[in-house]
Design an enzyme around this catalytic site. Structure first.
Site, PDB file in Angstrom:
ATOM      1  N   ARG A  51       0.808  -1.215   0.000  1.00 50.92           N
ATOM      2  CA  ARG A  51       0.000   0.000   0.000  1.00 50.92           C
ATOM      3  C   ARG A  51       0.850   1.278   0.000  1.00 50.92           C
ATOM      4  NH1 ARG A  51      -3.952  -0.702   4.797  1.00 50.92           N
ATOM      5  NH2 ARG A  51      -1.935  -1.403   5.469  1.00 50.92           N
ATOM      6  N   LYS A 148      -1.941 -19.070   6.313  1.00 47.25           N
ATOM      7  CA  LYS A 148      -2.857 -19.237   7.425  1.00 47.25           C
ATOM      8  C   LYS A 148      -3.015 -17.908   8.152  1.00 47.25           C
ATOM      9  CE  LYS A 148      -1.512 -20.922  11.607  1.00 47.25           C
ATOM     10  NZ  LYS A 148      -0.692 -20.195  12.559  1.00 47.25           N
ATOM     11  N   LYS A 182       8.958 -28.266   6.509  1.00 51.37           N
ATOM     12  CA  LYS A 182      10.104 -28.597   7.365  1.00 51.37           C
ATOM     13  C   LYS A 182      10.713 -29.917   6.910  1.00 51.37           C
ATOM     14  CE  LYS A 182       8.416 -26.200  11.484  1.00 51.37           C
ATOM     15  NZ  LYS A 182       9.408 -25.183  11.858  1.00 51.37           N
ATOM     16  N   GLU A 216       6.999 -24.430  22.775  1.00 56.20           N
ATOM     17  CA  GLU A 216       7.703 -23.189  22.464  1.00 56.20           C
ATOM     18  C   GLU A 216       8.073 -22.489  23.761  1.00 56.20           C
ATOM     19  OE1 GLU A 216       6.260 -21.227  18.603  1.00 56.20           O
ATOM     20  OE2 GLU A 216       4.430 -21.757  19.662  1.00 56.20           O
ATOM     21  N   ASP A 235      -4.478 -21.899  16.339  1.00 53.65           N
ATOM     22  CA  ASP A 235      -3.175 -21.443  15.854  1.00 53.65           C
ATOM     23  C   ASP A 235      -2.258 -22.617  15.488  1.00 53.65           C
ATOM     24  OD1 ASP A 235      -1.256 -19.270  15.430  1.00 53.65           O
ATOM     25  OD2 ASP A 235      -0.205 -20.054  17.191  1.00 53.65           O
ATOM     26  N   HIS A 240      -0.977 -27.136  11.883  1.00 54.22           N
ATOM     27  CA  HIS A 240       0.339 -27.790  11.923  1.00 54.22           C
ATOM     28  C   HIS A 240       0.285 -29.191  12.539  1.00 54.22           C
ATOM     29  CE1 HIS A 240       1.578 -23.868  10.835  1.00 54.22           C
ATOM     30  NE2 HIS A 240       1.704 -23.362  12.047  1.00 54.22           N
ATOM     31  N   LYS A 331       2.834 -22.200  24.651  1.00 55.72           N
ATOM     32  CA  LYS A 331       3.818 -21.113  24.694  1.00 55.72           C
ATOM     33  C   LYS A 331       4.446 -21.090  26.083  1.00 55.72           C
ATOM     34  CE  LYS A 331       2.288 -19.302  20.736  1.00 55.72           C
ATOM     35  NZ  LYS A 331       3.067 -19.452  19.506  1.00 55.72           N
TER      36      LYS A 331
END
Ligand code: BG6
Length: 484
Positions: A51, A148, A182, A216, A235, A240, A331
């Site tokens: 943009r 995604k 991966k 993670e 998520d 995944h 997380k």
């Protein structure tokens, strides 16, 4: 071992959202690395579209900065980088209006492979797709790449599929799930289908259970407002982890061919059992060492969104009936590690009646870090004093086994973008797969929303909420340790 680079045809690749975060962190550094490897043909061009009004020199300076930040120094060379930047153009575009489209058309060369990466909000997919046609830029051979999140439930995924299908055929649509890019994820297929060793045992008769862990250490800080509308289920699990589960559970495809592979994955998703609320543990990280808790990171003190989820799912087909799959992701956990662990059943009869020790074989496939495979086998504990069994690893690090080539594993995005140029959809999700995954996910989410349950707190640096232990304990099993 010499690294093989398979050439692709000359292309014009347009990146919509070229000034965005994904372009900066993954797309441009990835393209540069492919260029460095010699895979980008000399006349190929990359056209950034966004943009903002920006001079070409300014845009190239942005790309240069992203290369400097995300490409390792051993692959940076001023002359090569200049050559790469020389292939880059910039077009200021109005995704919902008419500005810039004539210029974009002028940049595209007839007869070349034309690919369009929609690295923008899904709400713009329809506008971009429609304008590419209206302005005569897309052809029957063009490819579009979409990121995604592909919807947030079945209804929105269907609507997105319909929007894209109004302008492009399924063979032109590349839905990215970067886990499929991966190296070790693809290795799953090699391990299963290029060896005779595992496949005869790959069923409920011989496999006790499967654990898939994606842990993670990072929190959601910085992405809080996106994440809070999503949560770990949308998520990570719907996409995944579902893909990992499919590659472990699917039947052998008749050929390594895009639709053959995707047909088999789809059958697995359709055979997944519904998951009751007693088979799910959801968590939210608390604060520790002055670091914000999930609610603060999410900017929503009332949030019921999970930053951790563990669940147990069965697959109702002949191969898997009776073998549970346990999935967990979160997380701010103890370590960053992703692995798939296949635990085999004990031998039917032990001749070592009195020998203490384990009886299980476990095949662990490490996706990251330290990609590799580890097969736990039983041997005799050395020394006199009778027969005692001990479990030892047959451990293979891919980097060590493959030398320099193994150490230089390409990032998922580089591989996937090159697959788009090659026209190979094997590692991309088909529209029906995405819809089937949402059809399984929706009732699970509806279940906990109806119950209004609050996720369980867990401390950062741990392996998640205590309740998750129970999910396996009550089945007489336990989670593998989360460690790098
Ligand atoms: C993304 C998720 O798709 O995958 C993130 O949105 C997550 O929340 C990331 O951190 C994990 O990817 P990787 O490649 O770092 O395991």
């Amino acid at each position: 071992m010499v690294s093989r680079v398979i050439p692709v045809d000359t292309f014009d690749l347009v990146i919509f959202g070229a000034t965005g975060d994904l372009a900066r962190r993954k797309i441009f550094p990835g393209l540069y690395r492919r260029f460095w490897a010699g895979q980008v043909p000399p006349d190929s061009r990359i056209i950034g579209a966004a943009r903002s009004a920006m001079a070409l020199a300014e845009f190239r300076a942005q790309v240069l900065a992203s290369i400097e930040e995300f490409v390792s120094p051993d692959k940076r060379d001023a002359a090569r980088i200049d050559e790469f930047l020389g292939r880059i153009a910039y077009v200021q575009i109005d995704a919902t209006g008419s500005g810039g489209w004539a210029q974009l058309k002028a940049e595209m060369r007839p007869g070349m492979i034309g690919a369009f990466y929609f690295s923008v909000a899904p709400s713009l997919f329809g506008d971009l797709a429609e304008r590419l046609h209206r302005h005569g830029i897309a052809t029957a051979e063009s490819r579009i790449v979409v990121e995604k999140p592909f919807g947030r439930d079945l209804a929105s995924a269907r609507a997105l599929n319909a929007t894209l299908a109004a302008h492009f055929a399924e063979r032109q649509i590349y839905r990215i799930d970067h886990y499929l890019g991966k190296e070790t994820v693809q290795n799953l297929m090699a391990v299963r289908f290029a060896n005779i060793l595992f496949e005869p045992l790959w069923n409920a008769q011989h496999i006790d259970h499967v654990q898939i862990t994606v842990a993670e250490t990072v929190g959601v800080g910085g992405r809080g407002s996106y994440y809070d509308k999503s949560g770990a289920m949308r998520d990570m699990v719907q996409n995944h982890m579902m893909q990992l589960l499919c590659l472990i559970a699917m039947e052998p495809p008749y050929h390594f061919d895009p639709n053959a592979v995707r047909d088999e994955k789809l059958k697995v998703i359709r055979a997944l059992d519904p998951v009751g609320q007693d088979q799910i543990v959801r968590g939210q990280y608390t604060s520790a060492s002055g670091q914000p808790d999930y609610l603060t990171d999410a900017g929503n003190p009332e949030s019921l969104t999970e930053s951790y989820i563990a669940l147990k799912v069965g697959i109702s087909n002949w191969r898997w009936k009776g073998t549970p799959f346990y999935l967990r992701t979160g997380k701010k956990l103890r370590a960053r590690t992703s692995e798939i662990a296949i635990t085999f059943r004990e031998p039917p009869h032990s001749i070592f009646d009195d020998a203490p020790g384990w009886r299980e074989n476990v095949l662990a496939i490490r996706l990251q870090p330290n990609e590799g495979m580890n097969l736990m086998v039983m041997i005799k504990e050395p020394g006199p004093g009778g027969m005692r069994l001990v479990q030892v690893p047959l451990d293979m690090s891919f980097a060590k086994a493959l030398g320099a080539e193994g150490a230089d594993i390409p990032d998922a995005y580089e591989r996937l973008i090159m697959d788009v140029i090659r026209g190979n959809q094997t590692l991309f999700m088909r529209g029906d797969e995405v819809e089937a995954a949402w059809a399984w996910t929706d009732p699970i989410i509806a279940g906990w929303e109806a119950a209004g349950r609050r996720p369980k707190p867990y401390d950062p640096g741990t392996s998640g909420p205590e309740d998750a232990l129970m999910l396996l304990h009550r089945d007489g099993r336990r989670w593998r340790e989360i460690k790098e």
